[in-house]
Design a protein around this motif. Sequence first.
Motif, mmCIF file in Angstrom:
data_model
loop_
_atom_site.group_PDB
_atom_site.id
_atom_site.type_symbol
_atom_site.label_atom_id
_atom_site.label_comp_id
_atom_site.label_asym_id
_atom_site.label_seq_id
_atom_site.Cartn_x
_atom_site.Cartn_y
_atom_site.Cartn_z
ATOM 1 N N GLN A 52 44.692 63.788 61.028
ATOM 2 C CA GLN A 52 45.131 64.087 59.671
ATOM 3 C C GLN A 52 43.941 64.285 58.747
ATOM 4 O OE1 GLN A 52 48.080 64.888 58.716
ATOM 5 N NE2 GLN A 52 47.576 65.077 56.552
ATOM 6 N N TYR A 53 42.929 63.440 58.893
ATOM 7 C CA TYR A 53 41.733 63.574 58.061
ATOM 8 C C TYR A 53 41.078 64.932 58.303
ATOM 9 C CZ TYR A 53 37.136 62.996 56.100
ATOM 10 O OH TYR A 53 35.998 63.201 55.369
ATOM 11 N N TRP A 54 40.851 65.273 59.572
ATOM 12 C CA TRP A 54 40.167 66.530 59.869
ATOM 13 C C TRP A 54 41.002 67.734 59.485
ATOM 14 C CZ3 TRP A 54 38.874 63.618 64.830
ATOM 15 C CH2 TRP A 54 37.688 62.895 64.652
ATOM 16 N N THR A 59 43.025 67.920 56.930
ATOM 17 C CA THR A 59 43.052 68.055 55.473
ATOM 18 C C THR A 59 41.657 68.231 54.881
ATOM 19 O OG1 THR A 59 43.047 65.650 55.190
ATOM 20 C CG2 THR A 59 45.198 66.751 55.246
ATOM 21 N N HIS A 60 40.644 68.162 55.708
ATOM 22 C CA HIS A 60 39.267 68.379 55.264
ATOM 23 C C HIS A 60 38.654 69.499 56.105
ATOM 24 C CE1 HIS A 60 40.164 64.379 53.764
ATOM 25 N NE2 HIS A 60 39.216 64.570 52.885
#
Length: 100
Positions: free
Chosen positions: A76-78, A80-81
Motif C-alpha cells: 500500500q505504501y509503495w 501510494t508513493h
Amino acid sequence: MPQGFNAAQVIDTAFRRYNLALGAGLSKVAGKVFRIGHLGDLNELMLMSAIAGAEMAMLDAGIDVCPGSGVGAAGQYWRTHTQAAADPVAKPALRRVAAA
C-alpha cells in the motif's frame, strides 16, 4: 519482538525453513530485533519477499502476526508513493524509510 520471544528463533527459522537470511540485533537490542539487510541492489519487490518470509518465520515462532499484514502495508505504501518508488534518485531514501 514481542515480550517473551527471542529474535534468534525467528532468524533461525527464517534461514532453515525459508532460506532467508535475517540479521541479528546487536548490543542492547540483541534478541529483541532482527534486521532485513542486503548486499547490492534491493528493489521494492525483493524487500516485499523478505517481509513475507519474516512474517512466516514469526508465525512459525508462535508470534501473533496477521498473515500478510506487513506485505500489505508495504504494498500500500509503495502503491501510494509511486513517484518516489519510480525515481531512481529517491530509491536510496525510500529504502532507508522501508527498513526503519
